[in-house]
Write a protein that holds these residues in place. Structure first.
Motif, short mmCIF file in Angstrom:
data_model
loop_
_atom_site.label_atom_id
_atom_site.label_comp_id
_atom_site.label_asym_id
_atom_site.label_seq_id
_atom_site.Cartn_x
_atom_site.Cartn_y
_atom_site.Cartn_z
N ASP A 104 9.73 -10.50 58.77
CA ASP A 104 9.85 -11.94 58.94
C ASP A 104 8.51 -12.60 58.62
N THR A 105 8.56 -13.73 57.91
CA THR A 105 7.31 -14.34 57.50
C THR A 105 7.50 -15.78 57.03
N ARG A 106 6.48 -16.57 57.24
CA ARG A 106 6.33 -17.83 56.52
C ARG A 106 5.80 -17.49 55.12
N PRO A 107 5.85 -18.42 54.18
CA PRO A 107 5.21 -18.17 52.89
C PRO A 107 3.72 -17.88 53.10
N LEU A 136 12.11 -4.66 42.71
CA LEU A 136 13.04 -5.23 43.68
C LEU A 136 12.25 -5.78 44.87
N LEU A 137 12.47 -7.03 45.18
CA LEU A 137 11.86 -7.68 46.34
C LEU A 137 12.95 -8.02 47.34
N VAL A 138 12.79 -7.57 48.57
CA VAL A 138 13.68 -7.95 49.67
C VAL A 138 12.92 -8.94 50.55
N HIS A 139 13.44 -10.15 50.66
CA HIS A 139 12.73 -11.23 51.36
C HIS A 139 13.70 -11.91 52.31
N LEU A 141 15.35 -10.30 43.13
CA LEU A 141 15.18 -10.74 44.52
C LEU A 141 16.51 -10.56 45.26
N VAL A 142 16.45 -9.88 46.39
CA VAL A 142 17.60 -9.80 47.29
C VAL A 142 17.19 -10.48 48.59
N VAL A 143 17.91 -11.54 48.97
CA VAL A 143 17.59 -12.28 50.19
C VAL A 143 18.49 -11.82 51.32
N THR A 144 17.93 -11.81 52.52
CA THR A 144 18.64 -11.31 53.69
C THR A 144 18.16 -12.06 54.93
N HIS A 145 18.61 -11.62 56.14
CA HIS A 145 18.17 -12.21 57.40
C HIS A 145 18.59 -13.68 57.49
#
Length: 309
Positions: free
Chosen positions: A211-214, A227-230, A265-269
């Protein structure tokens, strides 16, 4: 390499999505694997897959919020019931060791395998012939890490056609040439590895962020990742709320991928406020910033291909 999403909801589970956990197959299709976070119910999700706990080698915890680790003690205990469960390594922020030890102490739990717990700091935490893992601190309400998994360079393809013309039969000599060794045939002819092996190619890169802010470290960890999971807890336009809670919008996740020149990019959460139709609309919005954006859902499998080809 292949990623399997076991939980893709933020904060609490929904009927469609469990809380966070991601499996990364690193040694062949769903054989040995690593786990990133273990929200409540992770071991139940694993029961619906081909993954077996005795093939689990490492667990990486991004941060100590409950939706990322409440499933850890139960999973660790259940692993003792699997034949052939060897040593297991856990990596996570300061406090992860105390959390595990407290859970075991108060429940009188006992493991039938060796467990090694490492409380990490920024830098390279794994440096092995096949893979290197680097971590950096992100910007969340509590200490949160992102992980960058780098596969070692891959040797070039063996030109079997040329070897056949040179009179080299399949066998041990193929392996030596593939490994960069020059060989001498019984005739006295020398075959140089560089003549029959293609150029070395870079290994694949997977970045999995907690979990993060930019933040700059997110961009750095994601640099040229295949591959980036963000996380994408909030929709575009909800930046103020995302910042308040230490999270990112899906647009900010797409901006991170773009800044880092990631390939996919794969987005989740996702916040539980978003239904499946809402998530589809969010991805449409994010695709205007980073075209190759995919929304994760529970049990989504994603192959990690070099350059996403």
């Amino acid at each position: 390499m292949q990623i399997l999403f076991l939980g893709t909801s933020a904060g609490r589970p929904t009927k469609e999505r469990n809380v966070t956990s991601i499996a990364l197959s690193v040694h062949g299709h769903f054989n040995r694997f690593w786990l990133f976070d273990a929200g409540e119910g992770t071991q139940h999700r694993l029961l619906e897959t081909k993954l077996k706990l005795n093939k689990l080698e490492r667990i990486f915890i991004t941060h100590l919020h409950g939706d990322h680790l409440y499933g850890l003690p139960g999973l660790l205990c259940s692993r003792s019931y699997f034949d052939g469960a060897g040593p297991l390594q856990i990596y996570g922020p300061t406090g992860i060791r105390d959390y595990i030890e407290s859970a075991f102490r108060h429940s009188s739990a006992h493991l039938d395998y060796e467990l090694e717990v490492t409380e990490i700091e920024a830098g390279r935490i794994i440096d092995e012939p096949e893979y290197q893992v680097e971590v950096a601190e992100l910007d969340h309400r509590i200490l949160s890490f992102g992980y960058r998994i780098v596969e070692s360079p891959q040797s070039g393809k063996l030109d079997t056609g040329k070897l056949a013309r040179l009179g080299v039969q399949p066998g041990p000599l193929y392996g030596k040439l593939k490994n960069g060794e020059d060989v001498t045939l019984p005739t006295g002819q020398m075959i140089h590895s560089a003549e029959v092996v293609g150029p070395t190619s870079p290994g694949r890169i997977v970045t999995i962020l907690g979990d993060t802010r930019p933040c700059a470290n997110a961009d750095s960890l994601a640099r040229v990742a295949d591959l980036l999971v963000h996380e994408a807890t909030f929709a575009g336009g909800m930046e103020e709320k995302a910042n308040e809670y230490g999270h990112s919008t899906i647009i900010q996740a797409a901006q991170c991928a773009s800044n880092a020149q990631a390939k996919k990019l794969v987005v989740t959460h996702f916040s539980s406020r978003f239904g499946e139709e809402d998530v589809a609309r969010l991805v449409e919005d994010a695709s205007s910033v980073f075209p190759d954006t995919v929304a994760a859902y529970d049990y989504l499998e994603v192959d990690v291909l070099k350059g996403n080809n």
